[in-house]
Design a protein around this motif. Structure first.
Motif, mmCIF file in Angstrom:
data_model
loop_
_atom_site.group_PDB
_atom_site.id
_atom_site.type_symbol
_atom_site.label_atom_id
_atom_site.label_comp_id
_atom_site.label_asym_id
_atom_site.label_seq_id
_atom_site.Cartn_x
_atom_site.Cartn_y
_atom_site.Cartn_z
ATOM 1 N N LEU A 40 0.832 -1.213 0.000
ATOM 2 C CA LEU A 40 0.000 0.000 0.000
ATOM 3 C C LEU A 40 0.868 1.266 0.000
ATOM 4 O O LEU A 40 0.583 2.231 -0.719
ATOM 5 N N VAL A 41 1.933 1.242 0.821
ATOM 6 C CA VAL A 41 2.830 2.404 0.856
ATOM 7 C C VAL A 41 3.476 2.582 -0.513
ATOM 8 O O VAL A 41 3.549 3.697 -1.025
ATOM 9 N N TYR A 42 3.884 1.471 -1.113
ATOM 10 C CA TYR A 42 4.484 1.555 -2.439
ATOM 11 C C TYR A 42 3.462 2.048 -3.445
ATOM 12 O O TYR A 42 3.764 2.894 -4.280
ATOM 13 N N TYR A 43 2.216 1.543 -3.353
ATOM 14 C CA TYR A 43 1.176 1.933 -4.303
ATOM 15 C C TYR A 43 0.875 3.429 -4.206
ATOM 16 O O TYR A 43 0.745 4.116 -5.199
ATOM 17 N N PHE A 44 0.749 3.912 -2.979
ATOM 18 C CA PHE A 44 0.384 5.322 -2.811
ATOM 19 C C PHE A 44 1.594 6.262 -2.855
ATOM 20 O O PHE A 44 1.462 7.405 -3.269
ATOM 21 N N ALA A 45 2.734 5.783 -2.423
ATOM 22 C CA ALA A 45 3.897 6.680 -2.332
ATOM 23 C C ALA A 45 4.873 6.504 -3.481
ATOM 24 O O ALA A 45 5.849 7.249 -3.574
ATOM 25 N N ALA A 46 4.621 5.534 -4.342
ATOM 26 C CA ALA A 46 5.577 5.274 -5.424
ATOM 27 C C ALA A 46 5.742 6.485 -6.322
ATOM 28 O O ALA A 46 6.867 6.861 -6.679
ATOM 29 N N ASN A 47 4.668 7.101 -6.699
ATOM 30 C CA ASN A 47 4.750 8.283 -7.573
ATOM 31 C C ASN A 47 5.480 9.425 -6.871
ATOM 32 O O ASN A 47 6.295 10.131 -7.480
ATOM 33 N N ILE A 49 7.696 9.117 -4.445
ATOM 34 C CA ILE A 49 9.100 8.738 -4.347
ATOM 35 C C ILE A 49 9.783 8.887 -5.706
ATOM 36 O O ILE A 49 10.897 9.400 -5.807
ATOM 37 N N LYS A 50 9.084 8.437 -6.774
ATOM 38 C CA LYS A 50 9.630 8.590 -8.122
ATOM 39 C C LYS A 50 9.832 10.066 -8.448
ATOM 40 O O LYS A 50 10.845 10.453 -9.054
ATOM 41 N N ASP A 51 8.871 10.904 -8.046
ATOM 42 C CA ASP A 51 8.993 12.349 -8.296
ATOM 43 C C ASP A 51 10.181 12.939 -7.542
ATOM 44 O O ASP A 51 10.901 13.794 -8.067
ATOM 45 N N VAL A 52 10.376 12.477 -6.309
ATOM 46 C CA VAL A 52 11.514 12.975 -5.524
ATOM 47 C C VAL A 52 12.824 12.595 -6.210
ATOM 48 O O VAL A 52 13.725 13.416 -6.371
ATOM 49 N N PHE A 53 12.898 11.309 -6.607
ATOM 50 C CA PHE A 53 14.128 10.878 -7.272
ATOM 51 C C PHE A 53 14.293 11.537 -8.640
ATOM 52 O O PHE A 53 15.404 11.875 -9.042
ATOM 53 N N LYS A 54 13.171 11.741 -9.338
ATOM 54 C CA LYS A 54 13.233 12.416 -10.634
ATOM 55 C C LYS A 54 13.686 13.868 -10.447
ATOM 56 O O LYS A 54 14.503 14.386 -11.207
ATOM 57 N N ALA A 55 13.133 14.531 -9.418
ATOM 58 C CA ALA A 55 13.531 15.911 -9.132
ATOM 59 C C ALA A 55 15.011 15.965 -8.761
ATOM 60 O O ALA A 55 15.745 16.859 -9.194
ATOM 61 N N ARG A 56 15.453 14.975 -7.976
ATOM 62 C CA ARG A 56 16.867 14.917 -7.597
ATOM 63 C C ARG A 56 17.742 14.701 -8.832
ATOM 64 O O ARG A 56 18.768 15.360 -9.003
ATOM 65 N N ARG A 57 17.299 13.780 -9.721
ATOM 66 C CA ARG A 57 18.039 13.518 -10.953
ATOM 67 C C ARG A 57 18.065 14.760 -11.845
ATOM 68 O O ARG A 57 19.096 15.130 -12.398
#
Length: 170
Positions: A40-47, A49-57
Motif C-alpha cells: 500500500l505504501v508503495y502503491y500510494f507513495a511510489a509516484n 518517491i519517483k517524483d523525488v528521485f526524478k527531481a533529484r536527478r
C-alpha cells in the motif's frame, strides 16, 4: 528487480522459520499485514518517491549543465585571455621595433648635430685664429708706426712708411 526478490525472501524467512514450531504465534498474519502495508505504501507513495528521485536527478542534471556552461565559459575566457596575451606580445614587439627605429633615428640626428657642431667649432676656431692674426698684425703695425713716428731724427714720407709697413706685415 533482483533486489525486490531478495527483500521479499528476507521478509518471508521468519515465517518459514517459525512456522514449524507449533506455538501460538501470529507471525504469518503479521507478515502478511506487513507485506500488504509495504504494498500500500508503495502503491500510494511510489509516484511521490519517483517524483523525488526524478527531481533529484533533474537537479543533478541541471547542476551538471550549469557546470558544463561554466566550463565552456571559462574555456572561452581562457581563449580570450590567450588571444589578448598574443595581441599584447605583438604590440610589445611592435613597440620594441618602433623604439629601436626611433633610437636609430635619434642616434643619427645626434651624430649629424655633433658633426655640425664640430664643423661650427672648427670654423669658429679658424675665424678666431684669423682674428687673432689680424689683431697681432695691427699691434705690430701700431708698434712700428709709433717707433717711426717717435723718432725725430728720421724723416720719412708717407709713401716710404706705407711701403715699409706692407713689407713688415707680409
Amino acid at each position: 528487480m533482483r533486489n525486490g526478490l531478495y527483500l521479499l525472501g528476507l521478509l518471508f524467512a521468519p515465517c518459514v522459520l517459525l512456522a514449524s514450531g507449533g506455538g501460538d504465534y501470529d507471525i504469518i498474519e503479521r507478515t502478511i499485514n506487513f507485506v500488504i502495508f509495504v504494498a500500500l505504501v508503495y502503491y500510494f507513495a511510489a509516484n511521490a518517491i519517483k517524483d523525488v528521485f526524478k527531481a533529484r536527478r533533474d537537479g543533478i542534471a541541471n547542476s551538471l549543465a550549469k557546470i558544463q556552461e561554466k566550463l565552456q565559459d571559462s574555456k572561452k575566457a581562457k581563449q580570450k585571455a590567450l588571444n589578448q596575451v598574443e595581441e599584447a606580445k605583438k604590440t610589445a614587439k611592435d613597440i620594441v621595433e618602433a623604439a629601436h627605429k626611433e633610437s636609430a633615428i635619434i642616434v643619427q640626428k645626434i651624430e649629424e648635430s655633433t658633426k655640425n657642431e664640430l664643423e661650427n667649432l672648427v670654423r669658429q676656431y679658424n675665424e678666431h685664429i684669423a682674428f687673432e692674426q689680424k689683431k697681432a698684425e695691427k699691434l705690430v703695425v701700431d708698434e712700428i708706426l709709433s717707433e717711426f713716428l717717435n723718432k725725430d731724427s728720421i724723416a720719412l714720407s708717407k709713401d716710404v712708411l706705407i711701403q715699409s709697413l706692407l713689407k713688415k706685415a707680409a
